[in-house]
Design an enzyme around this catalytic site. Structure first.
Site, mmCIF file in Angstrom:
data_model
loop_
_atom_site.group_PDB
_atom_site.id
_atom_site.type_symbol
_atom_site.label_atom_id
_atom_site.label_comp_id
_atom_site.label_asym_id
_atom_site.label_seq_id
_atom_site.Cartn_x
_atom_site.Cartn_y
_atom_site.Cartn_z
ATOM 1 N N LYS A 28 0.840 -1.206 0.000
ATOM 2 C CA LYS A 28 0.000 0.000 0.000
ATOM 3 C C LYS A 28 0.866 1.245 0.000
ATOM 4 O O LYS A 28 1.951 1.251 0.588
ATOM 5 C CB LYS A 28 -0.866 -0.031 1.260
ATOM 6 N N LYS A 85 -7.251 -6.461 -2.183
ATOM 7 C CA LYS A 85 -8.222 -5.717 -1.365
ATOM 8 C C LYS A 85 -8.860 -4.617 -2.207
ATOM 9 O O LYS A 85 -8.162 -3.797 -2.797
ATOM 10 C CB LYS A 85 -7.510 -5.096 -0.151
HETATM 11 O O1 G3H Z 1 -5.064 -2.108 6.195
HETATM 12 C C1 G3H Z 1 -4.522 -1.526 7.134
HETATM 13 C C2 G3H Z 1 -4.247 -0.080 7.029
HETATM 14 O O2 G3H Z 1 -3.105 0.181 6.274
HETATM 15 C C3 G3H Z 1 -4.316 0.605 8.303
HETATM 16 O O3 G3H Z 1 -3.730 1.890 8.225
HETATM 17 P P1 G3H Z 1 -3.781 2.788 9.516
HETATM 18 O O4 G3H Z 1 -3.390 1.903 10.674
HETATM 19 O O5 G3H Z 1 -2.754 3.859 9.295
HETATM 20 O O6 G3H Z 1 -5.149 3.307 9.626
#
Ligand code: G3H
Length: 231
Positions: A28, A85
């Site tokens: 991501k 996802k």
């Molecule tokens: O899928 C998990 C996410 O990347 C969570 O990101 P975050 O903990 O910064 O909200």
């Protein structure tokens, strides 16, 4: 037990996260939004760096319209990740898009839908996801100024996890989850908890991953009572 999903931006972070005990590695770009996509080339590097030591997931992009979403999902599936996802945002993606994604990709890869706790999520879509052949469903937050627990009541979160289980889907919870939140979040009984900001330096999701925080998060989850296995 509840598994730990850690979002990473590149192959080096992926390697560090696996070594530190992450069960799922989520490709991501946090700088590009809650579900910001990396390039397929970077995702393929992450798959190679993980080398089968953990499940690899990839996100397709943030707030995408149906056609772009499906194209991106197809490109991510082609990188060799274990799961793709797909974020479903009200008005941009609905039951029609869910069914289209299932038809296009359901036999090629495991699909995990992401619904957003801060965008009036429609849990009526969970059975639709199951019928369309999805493998799982996660709750995350689109905005990152407040965490998952501040957007939905405990009753709704329990309801989400239990509906997913009844429909045969794995469930995940994420959204600015900090290590201190893990007992409460894992207490809902999801198959996995997703983290980025909570395992980065300074608690900022766009900063570098801190392997010591990943280690602490993994240890905290392993000390929790069991839920179903994801994978
Ligand atoms: O899928 C998990 C996410 O990347 C969570 O990101 P975050 O903990 O910064 O909200």
């Amino acid at each position: 037990m509840t598994l730990l999903l850690v979002s990473v931006t590149n192959a080096e972070e992926a390697h560090l996260a696996v070594e530190a005990g992450a069960d799922l590695i989520d490709a991501k770009d946090p700088a590009a939004g809650a579900l910001g996509a990396l390039t397929p080339a970077t995702v393929a590097e992450i798959v190679a760096a993980v080398d089968g030591r953990a499940t690899v997931t990839a996100v397709c992009g943030d707030h995408l319209r149906a056609e772009t979403l499906l194209d991106s999902a197809e490109a991510m599936a082609a990188t060799g990740v274990d799961m793709v996802k797909i974020g479903f945002v009200p008005d941009l993606a609905d039951a029609r898009v869910i069914r289209a994604a299932g038809r296009l990709l359901g036999t090629r890869t495991k699909l995990v839908a992401v619904l957003f706790a801060d965008l009036v999520p429609d849990f009526g879509l969970v059975p639709v996801l199951a019928e369309a052949g999805f493998h799982g469903v996660m709750l995350d937050t689109s905005g990152k100024s407040a965490g998952l627990l501040s957007h939905l009541s405990t009753m709704r979160i329990f309801g989400f996890v239990s509906t997913a289980r009844t429909c045969g889907l794995i469930s995940g919870l994420a959204g600015s989850v900090r290590i201190a939140d893990l007992p409460a979040v894992a207490g809902f009984g999801p198959d996995l908890v997703g983290m980025r900001g909570g395992v980065c330096r300074g608690g900022r999701r766009t900063s570098a991953l801190d392997p010591d925080l990943v280690r602490m998060a993994a240890a905290r989850l392993r000390a929790m009572p069991c839920a179903a296995q994801a994978g």
